[in-house]
Every structure is written in structure tokens, then in C-alpha cells.
Design a protein around this motif. Sequence first.
Motif, short mmCIF file in Angstrom:
data_model
loop_
_atom_site.label_atom_id
_atom_site.label_comp_id
_atom_site.label_asym_id
_atom_site.label_seq_id
_atom_site.Cartn_x
_atom_site.Cartn_y
_atom_site.Cartn_z
N ILE A 1 0.84 -1.21 0.00
CA ILE A 1 0.00 0.00 0.00
C ILE A 1 0.87 1.26 0.00
O ILE A 1 0.64 2.19 -0.76
CB ILE A 1 -0.95 -0.01 1.22
N LEU A 2 1.89 1.28 0.84
CA LEU A 2 2.78 2.44 0.89
C LEU A 2 3.53 2.64 -0.43
O LEU A 2 3.72 3.77 -0.88
CB LEU A 2 3.78 2.30 2.05
N ALA A 3 3.95 1.53 -1.05
CA ALA A 3 4.65 1.62 -2.33
C ALA A 3 3.75 2.19 -3.42
O ALA A 3 4.15 3.07 -4.20
CB ALA A 3 5.17 0.25 -2.74
N LEU A 4 2.52 1.71 -3.46
CA LEU A 4 1.57 2.20 -4.47
C LEU A 4 1.20 3.66 -4.21
O LEU A 4 1.07 4.46 -5.14
CB LEU A 4 0.31 1.33 -4.48
N ARG A 5 1.06 4.02 -2.94
CA ARG A 5 0.63 5.38 -2.60
C ARG A 5 1.74 6.42 -2.79
O ARG A 5 1.52 7.46 -3.40
CB ARG A 5 0.14 5.41 -1.14
N GLN B 1 -11.73 1.18 0.00
CA GLN B 1 -10.93 2.40 0.20
C GLN B 1 -10.76 2.69 1.68
O GLN B 1 -9.71 3.16 2.11
CB GLN B 1 -11.63 3.57 -0.50
N ALA B 2 -11.77 2.35 2.50
CA ALA B 2 -11.68 2.57 3.95
C ALA B 2 -10.58 1.69 4.55
O ALA B 2 -9.84 2.12 5.45
CB ALA B 2 -13.02 2.28 4.60
N GLN B 3 -10.48 0.45 4.06
CA GLN B 3 -9.44 -0.45 4.56
C GLN B 3 -8.04 0.07 4.18
O GLN B 3 -7.10 0.00 4.96
CB GLN B 3 -9.65 -1.86 4.00
N VAL B 4 -7.93 0.56 2.95
CA VAL B 4 -6.65 1.13 2.51
C VAL B 4 -6.26 2.29 3.41
O VAL B 4 -5.11 2.40 3.85
CB VAL B 4 -6.73 1.60 1.03
N GLU C 1 -7.57 4.07 -6.14
CA GLU C 1 -6.86 3.26 -7.13
C GLU C 1 -6.15 2.10 -6.46
O GLU C 1 -6.11 0.98 -6.99
CB GLU C 1 -5.83 4.13 -7.87
N VAL C 2 -5.57 2.32 -5.27
CA VAL C 2 -4.90 1.25 -4.53
C VAL C 2 -5.91 0.19 -4.12
O VAL C 2 -5.65 -1.02 -4.23
CB VAL C 2 -4.20 1.82 -3.28
#
Length: 259
Positions: free
Chosen positions: A216-220, A238-241, A229-230
Motif C-alpha cells: 500500500i505504501l509503495a503504491l501510494r 478504500q476505507a481499509q486502505v 486506485e490502490v
Amino acid sequence: MQGKVEISGVNTAKLKTLSNEEMMHLIELAQAGDEQAKQKLVEGNLKLVLSVIQRFMGRGENPDDLFQVGCIGLLKAIANFDTSKQVRFSTYGVPMIAGELRRYLRDYSPIRVSRSVRDTAYRVLQCKQELVEKNGREPTMEEIARAMEVPLEEVVGAMDAIASPVSLYEPVYSDGGDPLTVMDQVRDTKNTDERWLDSIAIRQAISQLSAREKRILALRFYDGRTQMEVAGSIGISQAQVSRLEKNALSAIRKAISVS
């Protein structure tokens, strides 16, 4: 005696000075072979020598040696000065003395420079002086290179090669507090110990995250994607992200603050 400073056996507190009229008269006598006049000229211009060598102090050279080299430059100035010119002797003598000191420091520098490079540098200095006298201003390196008909890189390289090394701890400015040194101006502000340690701490903190949190951090922050998008990319809401991202960043901040 209070205020007494000796250099090469000369008491600088008792140095004589000459008027311009005395100077011109003695120079004419000295150039005609009068040794007594030459001696008086040297004694009357030792303050000039001292003022010039002050610029060359702090380089690890013996002050007595610099003083003696400066006196050689003074004798050359006396021998070559043209009394018919409407110029004060000090105007001519200062660059002559400084030039002699530069040659001494160049030839006896602990950093050895090849003879060909030193010869090029000497020709650059001569050309520079000629252009100053011709144009009444300091020439640029490009102008010197054109006048000498040599590549600009050769001129710049030769002058850099004979430049005296400067200590990283040499003060360049002080307002009454701690002085600003050369190191303060040239040091690497990106690769400091603090940044290096922070980088290690961040890598260690990231290594403790779960595979999903790392992704997640890499994509963000590496790919620059939005949370929506992640979420679509890894198949969660999206809430979990948002929650996983917040937890991961909080863990990293905590790890850094503890380290």
C-alpha cells in the motif's frame, strides 16, 4: 617593550616611513648604483612588505620566510620602478611583492604541480597583468585564454593547480559569535549522519510492516496512486486502505522516535 613585534630580527615597532618625494629621489639614486640609497628604501618600505605578507599568513608558512621573500619582491620593485610615471611606488610595489610571494608558495607548495602546469600558470599571471594595464580592469578567464591562444580549460586548470589549499576550518565570517567556516559552506547537507541514521531507522521500520502494508505504501507514495486506485488494485475497500496506510505510517513514526 610593549607593542614590540620582531620578524626576521626586525623590530616592526620602529620601522621608518618615507615621503613620496624622498622615495622618488632615493629610487633614482638606487637605480644608479647607490647601495646606501637602496638600503634606506628597503628600510622605509618594510611596513609595505608586512602589509602584503599579512594576506599570506595562516597557510602553515614561516612568517620569517614570507618576510624575506617579500623583501626580494621589494628589491625587484625598486630596480624596475619607472620614476617618470605619475604613479606612487606602493601602487607598483604591492603587486610585485605579492607576485614574488605567490611564486614562492607555488614552487614550494607541499602539493606538487608539474613544471608545465606551473609555467602555464606563470604565463597566465603575466598575461593577466598586461591586460589589467591595457584595459584598466581585471580580465575574465575567457579574455586571458583568447589573448594567450590556449583553451579556456587549460587556463582555468593551471590557475586552480597553483591555488593555495584552504583549511576546512578557516573562518570566513564572524559577527561576534561562533565563526562561519569553509566547512559550513561546502558541507553536504543531504548525506549527514542524522539523515543517514534516519534512513536506516525508516528502512528498519518498514521491514517490520506486513506485506500488504508495504504494498500500500509503495503504491501510494512511490507510484503516486490514490487510495481508491490502490483499493481497486489489491481488492479491498478504500476505507481499509486508509486504515492500513494510517497504521503503517504511525508504526514508522513510532519506530523513528524511539530510535
